[in-house]
Write an enzyme that holds these catalytic residues in place. Structure first.
Site, short mmCIF file in Angstrom:
data_model
loop_
_atom_site.label_atom_id
_atom_site.label_comp_id
_atom_site.label_asym_id
_atom_site.label_seq_id
_atom_site.Cartn_x
_atom_site.Cartn_y
_atom_site.Cartn_z
N CYS A 146 -8.60 5.75 10.42
CA CYS A 146 -8.90 4.50 9.71
C CYS A 146 -7.93 3.40 10.07
O CYS A 146 -7.49 2.62 9.21
CB CYS A 146 -8.89 4.70 8.19
SG CYS A 146 -10.09 5.87 7.60
N ASP B 250 0.86 -1.18 0.00
CA ASP B 250 0.00 0.00 0.00
C ASP B 250 0.90 1.23 0.00
O ASP B 250 1.49 1.59 1.02
CB ASP B 250 -0.90 -0.03 1.24
CG ASP B 250 -1.80 1.21 1.34
OD1 ASP B 250 -1.63 2.14 0.53
OD2 ASP B 250 -2.67 1.22 2.24
N LYS C 274 -3.88 11.97 -2.91
CA LYS C 274 -2.82 12.30 -1.94
C LYS C 274 -1.53 12.73 -2.63
O LYS C 274 -0.57 13.09 -1.98
CB LYS C 274 -2.58 11.11 -1.01
CG LYS C 274 -3.76 10.88 -0.08
CD LYS C 274 -3.60 9.68 0.82
CE LYS C 274 -4.88 9.51 1.63
NZ LYS C 274 -4.91 8.23 2.36
#
Ligand SMILES: *Cc1c(COP(=O)(O)O)cnc(C)c1O
Length: 407
Positions: free
Chosen positions: A365, A201, A227
Site C-alpha cells: 500500500c 499516522d 495491529k
C-alpha cells in the site's frame, strides 16, 4: 534486555502460533500487516457475546450498563496508554477511517485552491489518497517530502517546503515498508513554527514502542487496533480538543445527537459527536484487553526485544547471496523489506509459505515509495516480540533454498 520476561513462554498466549502450515510450524512474520491476538483478547470478545451482549449508551438494564462500562473502559485504558484525555479519543474502525474523518471534517472546509498538503514519500495509501481527494476537490496541491538515500525524512526538503500555503503535514511515525522511525517530535515542532497543523499516522508505532501522544506536539494522531493485538474494525483518532469542537460531524445518526427535531439537530459533545450508530462494541472491548495485555509486558520491554530481533534478523539476512535490504535508517522498527536479485518477490513468498513462513510480498500500500525504490515489489518480514531467533533462522534457511530453486 528485560531478563524478567520469558519471551518464548509468551508464545503460548497466542493460540494461532500452535498450528502447522503445509506440515511445518507456522512462522508468522507479517505483524505489520495484522497483529496476532492473544487468548485474553479472544476471551474478552467471547465474553461480551456470551455474557453481556447489549447495545451501549442506550439501555439502563444490567447488560447494557455492563457493555457500556466495558466499552467506555477501553477509552480510559487507551487514554492512559497514550497519555491523552479520554474525551479527545474518537473511536473509529481503524486508521483509514480516522484519516478520512479528519480529511472531510477538518481539512476540507479549510482547504482552498493554491493551498498545499504535505505528506512524506513513504506514506501508506491511507495517509495519501484521502488528502489527494481533498486536493482534487479544491484545487489544492499534494506534495511529497522526500527521503534521504537511507530512507529517512529529508529534513532540509521538509524545511524548504513548509510555509504559509501549507495547511497540513501528514506524516507517518513509523514506515510500514522501510521501518524508519521518523523524528516526529522535531518534525511537528518545525511545522508548528510555520503554523502548519500535523497529523501523525501511528499505525506502526503504537504496537512497537511506548508512545506518549501529548509529548509529540501534533494536532492529530491516528492508529488502528488490529495491529496492536486487537480485533479488526477498531482504531482511534486523537485530536486536540479545539479541533474536535470546531469539526462538524461526518456521519449523522444515533448516539451522536443531543436532540433531534425536523427543524434542527443539536449534537453530542466530542468524542460521541463523531461516533454515529452502534459501534464495534466487542471489538473495542477486545482492544481494551489487548492494551492491558501489552501494558502488562511493557512497551519499553517490547521495543527492546524487537530491536534485538531486528539486529539479529538484519545480520543473518545479509548472509543470503544477492539479498538487498531497503531502508537503512538509524532508528528503525522491526520491519525489513528486501529483494533477492533475479527472484520475483511473489515467487519467493510462495516458496516461503511452503516452509510455513508467512511474509508479505508486494507494494505494501505504498506505490509512490516503491516507485522511488525502483522495484516492482519487495518481500517484507515484520517481527513481533513473540518471534524467536529460531524463526529468523528458519526464514534465512528457507530463503537460501528458495533462491536456489528460482536462480
Ligand atoms: C496498516 C496501516 C494503515 C491502514 O490501517 P487500516 O487498519 O487498514 O485502516 C495506515 N498506515 C500505516 C502506516 C499502516 O501500517
Amino acid at each position: 534486555m528485560n531478563t524478567a520476561t520469558d519471551w518464548t513462554a509468551l508464545r503460548d498466549d497466542f493460540p494461532i502460533l500452535r498450528q502447522q502450515v503445509h506440515g511445518k510450524p507456522l512462522v508468522y512474520l507479517d505483524s505489520a500487516n495484522t497483529g496476532q491476538k492473544p487468548q485474553v483478547v479472544i476471551d474478552a470478545v467471547d465474553a461480551y457475546y456470551r455474557d453481556y451482549c447489549a447495545n451501549v449508551s442506550r439501555a439502563v438494564h444490567a447488560l447494557g450498563e455492563r457493555a457500556t462500562a466495558m466499552y467506555e473502559g477501553t477509552r480510559e485504558t487507551l487514554a492512559r496508554f497514550l497519555n491523552v484525555h479520554r474525551d479527545e479519543l474518537v473511536f473509529t474502525s481503524g486508521t483509514t477511517n480516522a484519516i478520512n474523518l479528519v480529511a472531510y471534517s477538518w481539512l476540507l472546509p479549510r482547504l482552498r485552491a493554491g493551498d498545499v498538503v504535505l505528506v512524506s514519500r513513504m506514506e501508506h495509501h491511507a495517509n495519501l489518497v484521502p488528502w489527494q481527494m481533498m486536493c482534487e476537490r479544491t484545487g489544492a496541491q499534494l506534495l511529497p517530502v522526500e527521503l534521504t538515500p537511507q530512507g529517512e525524512i529529508d529534513l532540509d526538503d521538509l524545511r524548504a517546503k513548509l510555509g504559509p500555503q501549507v495547511k497540513l503535514l501528514a506524516m507517518t511515525h513509523v514506515s510500514n515498508v522501510l521501518g524508519t522511525i521518523t523524528p516526529i517530535r522535531e518534525i511537528c515542532s518545525m511545522a508548528r513554527k510555520h503554523g502548519v497543523a500535523t497529523l501523525v499516522d501511528g499505525s506502526q508505532a503504537i504496537p512497537h514502542m511506548p508512545v506518549d501522544i501529548a509529548s509529540i506536539g501534533c494536532d492529530f494522531y491516528v492508529f488502528t487496533g488490529h495491529k496492536v493485538c486487537g480485533p479488526t474494525g477498531t482504531g482511534a483518532l486523537w485530536a486536540k480538543r479545539e479541533h474536535l469542537q470546531s469539526m462538524p460531524p461526518f456521519f449523522g445518526g444515533g448516539e451522536m445527537i443531543r436532540e433531534v427535531s425536523f427543524e434542527r439537530t443539536s449534537f453530542n459533545d466530542p468524542p460521541h459527536k463523531f461516533e454515529a450508530g452502534t459501534p464495534n462494541i466487542a471489538g473495542f472491548i477486545g482492544l481494551g484487553a489487548a492494551v492491558d495485555y501489552l501494558s502488562g509486558i511493557g512497551m519499553a520491554a517490547i521495543a527492546e526485544r524487537e530491536q534485538f530481533l531486528l539486529r539479529e534478523a538484519t545480520a543473518r539476512l545479509r548472509d543470503v547471496p544477492g539479498l538487498r535490504i531497503f531502508g537503512a535508517a538509524s532508528h528503525k522498527a522491526a520491519v525489513i523489506s528486501f529483494a533477492i536479485d533475479g527472484a520475483h518477490a511473489h515467487d519467493l513468498a510462495t516458496l516461503l509459505d511452503l516452509d510455513g513462513v508467512a511474509v508479505r510480498s508486494g507494494q505494501h500500500c505504498a506505490h509512490p515509495l516503491l516507485q522511488w525504490l525502483g522495484v516492482g515489489a519487495t518481500l517484507r518480514a515484520s517481527l513481533a516480540f513473540f518471534n524467536t531467533l529460531d524463526e529468523i533462522d528458519i526464514l534465512v534457511r528457507a530463503l537460501h533454498k528458495a533462491r536456489q530453486l528460482l536462480a
